[in-house]
Design a protein around this motif. Structure first.
Motif, short mmCIF file in Angstrom:
data_model
loop_
_atom_site.label_atom_id
_atom_site.label_comp_id
_atom_site.label_asym_id
_atom_site.label_seq_id
_atom_site.Cartn_x
_atom_site.Cartn_y
_atom_site.Cartn_z
N ILE A 1 108.62 89.83 60.88
CA ILE A 1 109.34 88.61 61.16
C ILE A 1 110.31 88.24 60.17
CG2 ILE A 1 108.92 86.05 61.42
CD1 ILE A 1 107.43 87.35 63.46
N VAL A 2 111.50 88.10 60.65
CA VAL A 2 112.63 88.00 59.93
C VAL A 2 113.15 86.20 60.15
CG1 VAL A 2 115.26 88.48 59.46
CG2 VAL A 2 113.44 90.18 59.87
N ALA B 1 117.02 80.31 62.34
CA ALA B 1 116.43 81.31 63.33
C ALA B 1 115.15 82.02 62.65
CB ALA B 1 117.44 82.34 63.56
N VAL B 2 114.45 82.22 63.51
CA VAL B 2 113.33 83.01 63.43
C VAL B 2 113.29 84.35 64.44
CG1 VAL B 2 110.73 83.32 63.68
CG2 VAL B 2 111.52 81.25 62.79
N ALA B 3 113.41 85.42 64.06
CA ALA B 3 113.38 86.64 64.68
C ALA B 3 112.03 87.46 64.59
CB ALA B 3 114.51 87.55 64.19
N ALA B 4 111.52 88.15 65.77
CA ALA B 4 110.33 88.98 65.69
C ALA B 4 110.76 90.18 66.01
CB ALA B 4 109.39 88.22 66.70
N VAL B 5 110.54 91.36 65.33
CA VAL B 5 110.88 92.57 65.52
C VAL B 5 109.71 93.17 66.43
CG1 VAL B 5 111.56 94.93 64.84
CG2 VAL B 5 112.63 92.74 63.77
N ILE B 6 109.67 93.65 67.60
CA ILE B 6 108.50 94.24 68.33
C ILE B 6 108.87 95.43 68.86
CG2 ILE B 6 107.94 91.59 68.71
CD1 ILE B 6 108.34 92.29 71.86
N THR B 7 107.78 96.18 69.25
CA THR B 7 107.84 97.49 69.70
C THR B 7 108.15 97.26 71.32
OG1 THR B 7 106.48 98.57 68.56
CG2 THR B 7 106.63 99.40 70.48
N ASN B 8 109.00 97.73 71.98
CA ASN B 8 109.44 97.78 73.29
C ASN B 8 108.33 98.54 74.11
OD1 ASN B 8 110.44 97.85 75.75
ND2 ASN B 8 112.28 98.33 75.26
N PRO B 9 107.36 97.69 74.93
CA PRO B 9 106.51 98.46 75.63
C PRO B 9 106.93 99.46 76.59
CG PRO B 9 106.79 96.35 76.37
CD PRO B 9 107.53 96.39 75.23
N LYS C 1 106.78 78.77 63.43
CA LYS C 1 107.57 79.41 62.40
C LYS C 1 108.86 78.51 62.27
CE LYS C 1 105.50 83.72 61.53
NZ LYS C 1 105.23 83.15 59.82
N ILE C 2 109.69 78.13 63.44
CA ILE C 2 111.05 77.66 63.36
C ILE C 2 110.52 76.19 63.07
CG2 ILE C 2 111.62 77.22 65.74
CD1 ILE C 2 114.33 78.27 65.06
N ILE C 3 109.75 75.72 63.51
CA ILE C 3 109.45 74.15 63.04
C ILE C 3 109.23 73.93 61.91
CG2 ILE C 3 107.95 72.25 63.69
CD1 ILE C 3 107.91 73.19 66.53
N ASN C 4 108.20 75.01 61.27
CA ASN C 4 107.96 74.80 59.86
C ASN C 4 109.45 75.03 58.97
OD1 ASN C 4 106.08 74.80 57.56
ND2 ASN C 4 107.08 77.05 57.25
N LEU C 5 110.33 76.01 59.26
CA LEU C 5 111.48 76.29 58.71
C LEU C 5 112.55 75.01 58.81
CD1 LEU C 5 113.15 78.47 57.52
CD2 LEU C 5 113.94 79.28 59.58
N PHE D 1 123.64 86.49 62.68
CA PHE D 1 123.25 87.30 61.64
C PHE D 1 122.76 88.61 62.06
CE2 PHE D 1 119.58 85.44 63.63
CZ PHE D 1 118.35 86.40 63.31
N ALA D 2 122.45 89.37 61.12
CA ALA D 2 121.69 91.02 61.48
C ALA D 2 120.76 91.23 60.66
CB ALA D 2 123.14 91.72 61.30
N ILE D 3 119.79 92.23 61.25
CA ILE D 3 118.64 92.60 60.64
C ILE D 3 119.06 94.35 60.30
CG2 ILE D 3 116.25 93.12 60.53
CD1 ILE D 3 116.27 90.84 62.80
N PRO D 4 119.05 94.74 59.20
CA PRO D 4 119.66 96.04 58.69
C PRO D 4 118.93 97.13 59.48
CG PRO D 4 119.80 94.79 56.85
CD PRO D 4 119.13 93.87 57.59
N ASP D 5 117.44 97.04 59.53
CA ASP D 5 116.74 98.09 60.08
C ASP D 5 116.22 97.68 61.38
OD1 ASP D 5 114.81 96.26 59.52
OD2 ASP D 5 113.62 97.61 58.64
N ALA D 6 116.82 96.92 62.26
CA ALA D 6 116.23 96.61 63.60
C ALA D 6 117.57 95.99 64.66
CB ALA D 6 115.26 95.25 63.42
#
Length: 200
Positions: free
Chosen positions: A9-10, A32-40, A67-71, A153-158
């Protein structure tokens, strides 16, 4: 039971104090809240996406909304909202779209904010570190242009080739020095029906 495999989670946040060479009356927070998940469905064509969509939606919707409400510091702090998905290169745009365009996902966020407008969105294919763009709009008024914002924004490994990044975004207000008005004035000036803008 089907459930998403979440690698990480980012979270992203920025706070603007000066915009356009002028100090803000109130700092604008974007987050923002991002979830990095496996594509099924990665690497293959699957006709029926519904089982995973229906199973993943509520799990991701609840987790990410909390998570975003908490943030944000509370649901009442969020005035503008949106969503996005980026699918890796071994996936289809349909995969990104399917995971965020279901009421089983978006309604958690919408209902938590007591919002009435639809969640603006992007769904694209990309590599790791691709720019993630989350368009926002007022949670209750789609014509309120001050709240047309974009989180980037960006996620370096996702996402990896076999992943999908699922994102919720929010803002505490509109652009600090908004001065282009709302779309309703344009409609009036053009002699259009406010309830049916397409009508001549």
């Amino acid at each position: 039971m089907l459930k998403p495999e979440i690698r990480k989670i980012v979270t992203f946040e920025e706070e603007t104090f000066i915009e356009g060479f002028k100090a803000t009356d109130t700092p604008l927070r974007l987050f923002a809240v991002a979830a990095v998940i496996t594509n099924p469905w990665a690497g293959r064509y699957v006709e029926d996406l519904k089982p995973e969509i229906q199973a993943y939606g509520p799990i991701l919707g609840k987790l990410m909304t909390d998570k975003i409400i908490n943030l944000a510091g509370g649901a009442d702090k969020i005035q503008a909202y949106g969503k996005a998905a980026v699918v890796g290169l071994n996936g289809e745009i349909e995969h990104a779209s399917g995971l965020i365009h279901t009421l089983r996902f978006g309604n958690f966020y919408r209902e938590a904010l007591s919002a009435s407008s639809y969640l603006s969105f992007t769904n694209i294919r990309g590599t790791a570190n691709s720019p993630i763009m989350v368009p926002l709009m007022d949670k209750d008024d789609v014509g309120r242009r001050s709240h047309y914002l974009t989180i980037q924004f960006a996620i370096p490994d996702a996402p990896r080739d076999d992943e999908v990044v699922i994102v919720l975004g929010g803002a505490t207000g509109g652009r600090p020095h908004h001065r282009i008005g709302d779309r309703y004035q344009d409609l009036k000036d053009l002699g259009r029906d406010l309830d049916n803008p397409a009508a001549v």
